[in-house]
Design a protein around this motif. Structure first.
Motif, PDB file in Angstrom:
ATOM      1  N   ILE A   1       0.817  -1.218   0.000  1.00 37.83           N
ATOM      2  CA  ILE A   1       0.000   0.000   0.000  1.00 37.83           C
ATOM      3  C   ILE A   1       0.856   1.276   0.000  1.00 37.83           C
ATOM      4  O   ILE A   1       0.334   2.364   0.142  1.00 37.83           O
ATOM      5  N   GLU A   2       2.148   1.105  -0.230  1.00 33.30           N
ATOM      6  CA  GLU A   2       3.035   2.269  -0.310  1.00 33.30           C
ATOM      7  C   GLU A   2       2.625   3.192  -1.453  1.00 33.30           C
ATOM      8  O   GLU A   2       2.514   4.407  -1.260  1.00 33.30           O
ATOM      9  N   ALA A   3       2.411   2.642  -2.641  1.00 35.97           N
ATOM     10  CA  ALA A   3       2.090   3.477  -3.810  1.00 35.97           C
ATOM     11  C   ALA A   3       0.816   4.290  -3.558  1.00 35.97           C
ATOM     12  O   ALA A   3       0.781   5.491  -3.844  1.00 35.97           O
ATOM     13  N   GLN A   4      -0.199   3.639  -3.009  1.00 30.45           N
ATOM     14  CA  GLN A   4      -1.458   4.329  -2.702  1.00 30.45           C
ATOM     15  C   GLN A   4      -1.210   5.481  -1.730  1.00 30.45           C
ATOM     16  O   GLN A   4      -1.647   6.607  -1.952  1.00 30.45           O
ATOM     17  N   THR A   5      -0.478   5.205  -0.659  1.00 27.82           N
ATOM     18  CA  THR A   5      -0.269   6.204   0.383  1.00 27.82           C
ATOM     19  C   THR A   5       0.623   7.341  -0.108  1.00 27.82           C
ATOM     20  O   THR A   5       0.361   8.511   0.173  1.00 27.82           O
ATOM     21  N   PHE A   6       1.671   7.013  -0.850  1.00 24.64           N
ATOM     22  CA  PHE A   6       2.533   8.070  -1.381  1.00 24.64           C
ATOM     23  C   PHE A   6       1.800   8.884  -2.450  1.00 24.64           C
ATOM     24  O   PHE A   6       2.124  10.050  -2.678  1.00 24.64           O
ATOM     25  N   GLY A   7       0.792   8.285  -3.077  1.00 28.27           N
ATOM     26  CA  GLY A   7      -0.083   9.040  -3.976  1.00 28.27           C
ATOM     27  C   GLY A   7      -0.817  10.128  -3.206  1.00 28.27           C
ATOM     28  O   GLY A   7      -0.942  11.264  -3.676  1.00 28.27           O
ATOM     29  N   TYR A   8      -1.281   9.804  -1.995  1.00 30.27           N
ATOM     30  CA  TYR A   8      -1.935  10.811  -1.149  1.00 30.27           C
ATOM     31  C   TYR A   8      -0.934  11.887  -0.731  1.00 30.27           C
ATOM     32  O   TYR A   8      -1.230  13.067  -0.762  1.00 30.27           O
ATOM     33  N   LYS A   9       0.249  11.447  -0.328  1.00 31.01           N
ATOM     34  CA  LYS A   9       1.287  12.384   0.114  1.00 31.01           C
ATOM     35  C   LYS A   9       1.577  13.407  -0.971  1.00 31.01           C
ATOM     36  O   LYS A   9       1.665  14.605  -0.709  1.00 31.01           O
ATOM     37  N   SER A  10       1.688  12.942  -2.214  1.00 26.99           N
ATOM     38  CA  SER A  10       2.043  13.835  -3.320  1.00 26.99           C
ATOM     39  C   SER A  10       0.965  14.884  -3.604  1.00 26.99           C
ATOM     40  O   SER A  10       1.235  15.872  -4.272  1.00 26.99           O
ATOM     41  N   GLN A  11      -0.223  14.663  -3.082  1.00 30.45           N
ATOM     42  CA  GLN A  11      -1.328  15.604  -3.308  1.00 30.45           C
ATOM     43  C   GLN A  11      -1.389  16.709  -2.256  1.00 30.45           C
ATOM     44  O   GLN A  11      -2.279  17.550  -2.292  1.00 30.45           O
ATOM     45  N   HIS A  12      -0.482  16.685  -1.293  1.00 32.75           N
ATOM     46  CA  HIS A  12      -0.465  17.689  -0.233  1.00 32.75           C
ATOM     47  C   HIS A  12       0.920  18.334  -0.178  1.00 32.75           C
ATOM     48  O   HIS A  12       1.890  17.697   0.242  1.00 32.75           O
ATOM     49  N   VAL A  13       1.003  19.558  -0.602  1.00 34.81           N
ATOM     50  CA  VAL A  13       2.279  20.284  -0.638  1.00 34.81           C
ATOM     51  C   VAL A  13       2.876  20.355   0.771  1.00 34.81           C
ATOM     52  O   VAL A  13       2.187  20.687   1.730  1.00 34.81           O
ATOM     53  N   GLY A  14       4.140  20.005   0.883  1.00 35.99           N
ATOM     54  CA  GLY A  14       4.832  20.127   2.161  1.00 35.99           C
ATOM     55  C   GLY A  14       4.678  18.931   3.092  1.00 35.99           C
ATOM     56  O   GLY A  14       5.236  18.926   4.180  1.00 35.99           O
ATOM     57  N   THR A  15       3.951  17.907   2.670  1.00 31.13           N
ATOM     58  CA  THR A  15       3.773  16.723   3.507  1.00 31.13           C
ATOM     59  C   THR A  15       5.036  15.866   3.459  1.00 31.13           C
ATOM     60  O   THR A  15       5.516  15.535   2.381  1.00 31.13           O
ATOM     61  N   ARG A  16       5.571  15.529   4.632  1.00 38.03           N
ATOM     62  CA  ARG A  16       6.815  14.755   4.674  1.00 38.03           C
ATOM     63  C   ARG A  16       6.659  13.409   5.366  1.00 38.03           C
ATOM     64  O   ARG A  16       7.443  12.502   5.131  1.00 38.03           O
ATOM     65  N   LEU A  17       5.660  13.277   6.255  1.00 36.59           N
ATOM     66  CA  LEU A  17       5.473  12.037   7.009  1.00 36.59           C
ATOM     67  C   LEU A  17       4.408  11.165   6.365  1.00 36.59           C
ATOM     68  O   LEU A  17       3.337  11.645   6.006  1.00 36.59           O
ATOM     69  N   VAL A  18       4.710   9.886   6.249  1.00 35.19           N
ATOM     70  CA  VAL A  18       3.759   8.911   5.732  1.00 35.19           C
ATOM     71  C   VAL A  18       3.690   7.775   6.744  1.00 35.19           C
ATOM     72  O   VAL A  18       4.723   7.220   7.138  1.00 35.19           O
ATOM     73  N   ILE A  19       2.463   7.443   7.159  1.00 33.37           N
ATOM     74  CA  ILE A  19       2.262   6.384   8.144  1.00 33.37           C
ATOM     75  C   ILE A  19       1.310   5.359   7.547  1.00 33.37           C
ATOM     76  O   ILE A  19       0.250   5.718   7.023  1.00 33.37           O
ATOM     77  N   ILE A  20       1.724   4.110   7.598  1.00 31.17           N
ATOM     78  CA  ILE A  20       0.906   3.000   7.106  1.00 31.17           C
ATOM     79  C   ILE A  20       0.762   1.997   8.248  1.00 31.17           C
ATOM     80  O   ILE A  20       1.741   1.699   8.937  1.00 31.17           O
ATOM     81  N   SER A  21      -0.453   1.478   8.435  1.00 31.96           N
ATOM     82  CA  SER A  21      -0.635   0.473   9.483  1.00 31.96           C
ATOM     83  C   SER A  21      -1.744  -0.506   9.123  1.00 31.96           C
ATOM     84  O   SER A  21      -2.703  -0.155   8.441  1.00 31.96           O
ATOM     85  N   ASN A  22      -1.577  -1.745   9.600  1.00 25.81           N
ATOM     86  CA  ASN A  22      -2.652  -2.740   9.525  1.00 25.81           C
ATOM     87  C   ASN A  22      -3.181  -2.999  10.938  1.00 25.81           C
ATOM     88  O   ASN A  22      -3.694  -4.067  11.226  1.00 25.81           O
ATOM     89  N   PHE A  23      -3.047  -2.029  11.793  1.00 25.38           N
ATOM     90  CA  PHE A  23      -3.462  -2.042  13.199  1.00 25.38           C
ATOM     91  C   PHE A  23      -2.534  -2.849  14.097  1.00 25.38           C
ATOM     92  O   PHE A  23      -2.593  -2.732  15.306  1.00 25.38           O
ATOM     93  N   GLU A  24      -1.682  -3.700  13.529  1.00 27.59           N
ATOM     94  CA  GLU A  24      -0.691  -4.426  14.325  1.00 27.59           C
ATOM     95  C   GLU A  24       0.701  -3.876  14.045  1.00 27.59           C
ATOM     96  O   GLU A  24       1.441  -3.547  14.955  1.00 27.59           O
ATOM     97  N   LYS A  25       1.042  -3.773  12.779  1.00 22.40           N
ATOM     98  CA  LYS A  25       2.317  -3.180  12.400  1.00 22.40           C
ATOM     99  C   LYS A  25       2.065  -1.742  11.992  1.00 22.40           C
ATOM    100  O   LYS A  25       1.031  -1.425  11.404  1.00 22.40           O
TER     101      LYS A  25
END
Length: 191
Positions: free
Chosen positions: A113-137
């Motif tokens: 799900i990295e590509a999906q999440t980094f797609g969101y990141k790229s839509q917000h100017v200045g966003t540097r943190l990306v957090i992905i979780s499956n509730f355990e990891k």
């Protein structure tokens, strides 16, 4: 590796001990409770999404969830340029500084799900943190998908919790601590 151990150790030394201990106790009571873990494993993404943000980010890491006044954490953050939405976003001065994408326990390989999440990141100017979780990891990325730091929330030791807190507690995000850790680690490697 996202951070060098000696750099993390230096920053951990200045964390307020009492604050971290209180957060660790709240964390332990919830996320290290085996009955709760079992229920989380059986929850669908939509069922636990808001609960996860509330239990970890609000109760443990000190965020304020919308619609509470002065909020710095929101659910279902719409992209600036299209109708797609990240499951959550961290705001600083009204701007998105971090995007959060949550999946349920069936998603065992978080890199899918990295590509999906980094797609969101790229839509917000200045966003540097990306957090992905499956509730355990839970994975933290800074700027790109090349490196990340992953924590297992169900087996976290107090020492690893301190590092999670150092990177993601609200007060630390305000100070851009995780970004500084990465920059100092890169600088140290260059030397």
């Amino acid at each position: 590796m996202l951070f060098q151990k000696n750099i993390v150790k230096k920053h951990l030394a200045v964390l307020p001990k009492e604050l971290v201990e209180e957060a660790w106790n709240r964390y332990r009571q919830y996320f290290l409770n085996t009955a709760i873990q079992q229920n989380i494993r059986q929850s669908k993404e939509e069922q636990f999404q808001e609960g996860f943000l509330r239990e970890l980010f609000v109760k443990v890491l000190g965020y304020t969830l919308n619609p509470s006044p002065g909020y710095n954490l929101i659910t279902e953050q719409k992209n600036e340029t299209n109708a797609k939405k990240a499951d959550g976003a961290i705001l600083l001065d009204g701007k998105v500084v971090g995007v959060i994408e949550l999946k349920d326990h069936k998603t065992t390989d978080l890199s899918k799900i990295e590509a999906q999440t980094f797609g969101y990141k790229s839509q917000h100017v200045g966003t540097r943190l990306v957090i992905i979780s499956n509730f355990e990891k839970l994975r933290l990325y800074i700027d790109n998908a090349a490196d990340h730091r992953e924590w297992n929330l169900f087996t976290l030791t107090e020492e690893d919790f301190r590092e999670l807190y150092l990177c993601l507690a609200w007060g630390q995000v305000q100070k851009a601590t995780a970004i500084r850790l990465k920059e100092e680690s890169v600088s140290s490697e260059d030397q």
